[in-house]
Write a protein that holds these residues in place. Sequence first.
Motif, mmCIF file in Angstrom:
data_model
loop_
_atom_site.group_PDB
_atom_site.id
_atom_site.type_symbol
_atom_site.label_atom_id
_atom_site.label_comp_id
_atom_site.label_asym_id
_atom_site.label_seq_id
_atom_site.Cartn_x
_atom_site.Cartn_y
_atom_site.Cartn_z
ATOM 1 N N ASN A 58 0.757 -1.185 -0.018
ATOM 2 C CA ASN A 58 -0.009 0.049 -0.005
ATOM 3 C C ASN A 58 0.870 1.238 -0.091
ATOM 4 O O ASN A 58 0.351 2.510 0.451
ATOM 5 C CB ASN A 58 -1.095 0.056 1.184
ATOM 6 C CG ASN A 58 -1.998 -1.038 1.068
ATOM 7 O OD1 ASN A 58 -2.491 -1.677 0.141
ATOM 8 N ND2 ASN A 58 -2.395 -1.903 2.198
ATOM 9 N N GLU A 59 1.957 1.327 -0.403
ATOM 10 C CA GLU A 59 2.693 2.406 -0.465
ATOM 11 C C GLU A 59 3.611 2.365 -1.962
ATOM 12 O O GLU A 59 3.544 1.188 -2.560
ATOM 13 C CB GLU A 59 4.080 2.314 0.319
ATOM 14 C CG GLU A 59 3.651 2.350 1.748
ATOM 15 C CD GLU A 59 4.644 2.608 2.956
ATOM 16 O OE1 GLU A 59 5.897 2.901 2.552
ATOM 17 O OE2 GLU A 59 4.430 2.403 4.138
ATOM 18 N N SER A 60 3.827 3.370 -2.493
ATOM 19 C CA SER A 60 4.363 3.647 -3.714
ATOM 20 C C SER A 60 5.352 4.738 -3.945
ATOM 21 O O SER A 60 5.561 5.572 -3.130
ATOM 22 C CB SER A 60 3.175 4.021 -4.930
ATOM 23 O OG SER A 60 2.674 5.145 -4.617
ATOM 24 N N ILE A 61 6.247 4.361 -5.064
ATOM 25 C CA ILE A 61 7.415 5.068 -5.521
ATOM 26 C C ILE A 61 7.209 5.672 -6.858
ATOM 27 O O ILE A 61 6.700 5.054 -7.564
ATOM 28 C CB ILE A 61 8.598 4.254 -5.212
ATOM 29 C CG1 ILE A 61 9.177 4.203 -3.604
ATOM 30 C CG2 ILE A 61 9.838 5.023 -5.796
ATOM 31 C CD1 ILE A 61 10.365 3.048 -3.532
ATOM 32 N N ASN A 62 7.393 6.875 -6.897
ATOM 33 C CA ASN A 62 7.475 7.454 -8.382
ATOM 34 C C ASN A 62 8.775 7.084 -8.859
ATOM 35 O O ASN A 62 9.726 7.962 -8.811
ATOM 36 C CB ASN A 62 7.032 8.958 -8.369
ATOM 37 C CG ASN A 62 6.793 9.597 -9.751
ATOM 38 O OD1 ASN A 62 6.643 8.805 -10.807
ATOM 39 N ND2 ASN A 62 7.132 10.928 -9.744
ATOM 40 N N LEU A 63 8.842 6.547 -9.965
ATOM 41 C CA LEU A 63 10.126 6.236 -10.663
ATOM 42 C C LEU A 63 9.952 6.940 -12.098
ATOM 43 O O LEU A 63 9.019 6.682 -12.854
ATOM 44 C CB LEU A 63 10.217 4.639 -10.936
ATOM 45 C CG LEU A 63 11.426 4.195 -11.769
ATOM 46 C CD1 LEU A 63 12.796 4.507 -11.022
ATOM 47 C CD2 LEU A 63 11.561 2.825 -12.036
ATOM 48 N N VAL A 64 10.913 7.892 -12.171
ATOM 49 C CA VAL A 64 11.179 9.075 -13.333
ATOM 50 C C VAL A 64 12.236 8.404 -14.181
ATOM 51 O O VAL A 64 13.257 8.340 -13.526
ATOM 52 C CB VAL A 64 10.929 10.388 -12.817
ATOM 53 C CG1 VAL A 64 11.288 11.040 -13.838
ATOM 54 C CG2 VAL A 64 9.792 10.528 -12.051
ATOM 55 N N GLY A 65 12.145 8.318 -15.420
ATOM 56 C CA GLY A 65 13.271 8.365 -16.494
ATOM 57 C C GLY A 65 13.142 9.428 -17.361
ATOM 58 O O GLY A 65 12.165 9.550 -18.024
#
Length: 188
Positions: A58-65
């Motif tokens: 129930n947690e999330s990380i924003n992965l940006v490229g």
Amino acid sequence: MDIAYNILSQLAIVAPCYFVSGNHELRLPEEYEQLKNRMKKLNITYLHNSKLFISKNNESINLVGVEDYNFFKNEDKLNHRANFIKTLEELYSPNHFNILLSHRPEKFPIYADIRYELIFSGHAHGGQWRIPFVGGIFSPSQGFFPKYTNGNYVLEDSTLIVSQGLGNSSFPIRINNRIELVLATLKK
């Protein structure tokens, strides 16, 4: 290409993998297309000025490229810096922990200003040739005695991790500079 495909196929078995472009991809458009096709077959996610959310418990990380800075220069020689910053700002999520994959470590002050918490970069090839107790001798885009060649750097609330990489720069030889694959473990 075969050497790159060999290691990528092995890494893709171990864990999900993500890819952003570097400066060489712009110079080699045919090889770049081949590389993207091969990575697609390996289920390696290509982040082309895009983001995705990785969720767990129930947690999330924003992965940006983001594409290499030279892609922005190639598209708009006059406004490339502003376009690069605008893209980074649009992909940032103020409500998440943000991890940025961006080829160029020398842009660290920009990443930190936008408030990316963790940035993974390369490009410097560890300074190519290293002098003990001094560091790297040369890096593309940073010149002689570059600031960001390998390891961790902190600026305000941002951490930059620079890999020495697995390949060579324009110079075909590394001196006192081993190839490197970085393993980072995220903890709460």
